[in-house]
Design an enzyme around this catalytic site. Structure first.
Site, mmCIF file in Angstrom:
data_model
loop_
_atom_site.group_PDB
_atom_site.id
_atom_site.type_symbol
_atom_site.label_atom_id
_atom_site.label_comp_id
_atom_site.label_asym_id
_atom_site.label_seq_id
_atom_site.Cartn_x
_atom_site.Cartn_y
_atom_site.Cartn_z
ATOM 1 N N ASP A 71 -10.968 51.548 -5.974
ATOM 2 C CA ASP A 71 -11.268 50.605 -5.117
ATOM 3 C C ASP A 71 -9.792 50.495 -4.477
ATOM 4 O O ASP A 71 -8.717 50.883 -4.557
ATOM 5 C CB ASP A 71 -11.195 49.292 -5.793
ATOM 6 C CG ASP A 71 -10.133 49.004 -6.671
ATOM 7 O OD1 ASP A 71 -9.476 49.704 -7.505
ATOM 8 O OD2 ASP A 71 -9.436 47.601 -6.964
ATOM 9 N N GLU A 138 -8.675 47.874 -9.841
ATOM 10 C CA GLU A 138 -7.335 47.690 -9.910
ATOM 11 C C GLU A 138 -6.726 46.845 -8.812
ATOM 12 O O GLU A 138 -5.477 46.057 -9.304
ATOM 13 C CB GLU A 138 -6.828 49.118 -9.978
ATOM 14 C CG GLU A 138 -5.341 49.199 -10.552
ATOM 15 C CD GLU A 138 -4.259 49.022 -9.179
ATOM 16 O OE1 GLU A 138 -2.910 49.003 -9.888
ATOM 17 O OE2 GLU A 138 -4.417 48.861 -8.146
#
Length: 384
Positions: A71, A138
């Site tokens: 991400d 994250e």
């Protein structure tokens, strides 16, 4: 994706996928396809609205894990980008795109290094194991990503012996820094209670702004600890102060303050909270308040061990530079992994443009990082 793909080819493919937290949009399918061709068993794991991937090759001996995330943060003002943020364009030797540094470039280097290592060590899986722990959470709340995967591994009674997290760690040039630990992060909300009233009749009210101001000054100036050999002194940073509803003639009834501690191993969260209470107790007369805290990560430290030694040696051999092991910077998912794997370190790209417009990485550094990772694996697991 061909298993012989270069780290640049892998990085370009990943960067062209707009995997803004928490959407994965196919990054992990690409990674999984690559690893499956190398013989890995895939375990796609979706928790909440987050896609995660655990993949493992081998079931014996030591388990070395590459950890990272697919991400990325939003591009910001796209009109300010030199090239479209998800075009993965190469300009003057630079690969430009959101996630180039943080951390699709690192993931690409891990994948390419794994393929090269297995080609050089075809019997590896007969004796030891390689795994990948990839999350899509994250950059977000980090509650349905690595934490949940680690819980899943515990339930399977599966352990990780070495973990390298490929976050960007270098400050001036590739190889100058690696993270042997990180500070912990403690978020806090403090609400002071006063008494609302008319500004023309302050004797009938109790202004929490006036009363809290000297206390906030003491909090800001307070030395919570002296740090230690591996961590600097604890810092407190106020992030938000709010009182009243904007009315010019109303004394507010409460004041809300948010702040964050970054702390090492010299203090515990309980000790930090105790010091806050002691400072607030100095108010005369007493000022009612409520304090709530949320621990988003404990500090961790990897002192010595095979992984740290081997990584330092690989950086020196491949890049001809001595890396500085340090604990600076923000938090990463290593704070979770280190609880289960004491030998956890971070090493990745030079990071001046993470989260910025025109995030970029020199093309040649992707190859050089891949070489360090390959050398590290061959150092820990020589070909038999």
């Amino acid at each position: 994706m061909d298993p012989s793909a270069s780290p640049l080819e892998l990085a370009v493919a990943l960067l062209r996928i707009p995997s803004i937290t928490p959407r994965d949009e196919g990054c992990q399918l690409l990674i999984g396809s690559f690893l499956q061709q190398l013989g890995f068993t895939l375990y796609p794991l979706r928790f909440g609205n987050v896609d995660n991937l655990y993949a493992r090759l081998g079931s014996k001996g030591k388990n070395f894990c590459f950890a990272g995330h697919t991400d990325v943060v939003t591009p910001g003002e796209e009109s300010r980008w030199q090239t479209p943020p998800f075009a993965a364009a190469i300009v003057d030797g630079m690969l430009i795109g959101r996630g180039a540094n943080d951390m699709k470039g690192g993931v690409a280097a891990m994948l390419a290094a794994t393929a090269r290592f297995l080609q050089a060590n075809p019997n590896f899986a007969q004796h030891n194991s390689l795994s990948f722990l990839i999350t899509g959470d994250e950059e977000g709340a980090a509650v349905d990503g690595t934490v949940k995967v680690l819980e899943w591994l515990r339930q399977r009674q599966e352990s990780i012996d070495y973990c390298l997290v490929g976050e960007p760690t270098c400050m001036q040039q590739l190889g100058d820094g690696l993270k042997q630990g990180r500070r912990g992060s403690l978020n806090a909300e403090l609400i002071f209670q006063g008494r609302q009233g008319h500004v023309a009749y302050p004797h009938l009210a109790d202004n929490p702004i006036h009363r809290a101001a000297p206390l906030l000054d003491r909090l800001a100036r307070h030395r919570f600890d002296e740090g230690n050999a591996h961590f600097p002194p604890t810092t407190l940073q106020m992030t938000r102060i709010q009182a009243g509803d904007g009315s010019d003639n109303v004394i507010p009834g409460s004041l809300r303050l948010n702040f964050n501690f970054r702390f090492g191993t010299a203090s515990t969260p309980a000790q930090l909270e105790e010091q806050i209470h002691n400072i607030l107790a100095e108010a005369d007369p007493p000022l009612p308040y409520t304090l709530t805290t949320h621990l988003s990560g404990r500090p961790f430290l990897t002192e010595g061990g095979e992984l740290l030694q081997a990584l330092s040696n690989s950086i020196r051999t491949v890049l001809d530079i001595s890396a500085n092991p340090n604990t600076a910077g923000g938090t990463s998912d290593a704070r979770f992994i280190s609880l289960d794997c004491p030998q956890t370190v971070e090493f990745g790209l030079f990071s001046p443009t993470i989260h910025q417009v025109n995030e970029r990485v020199p093309v040649d550094e992707l190859e050089r990082l891949c070489q360090v990772y390959t050398h590290l694996l061959l150092t820990l697991f020589p070909a038999l």
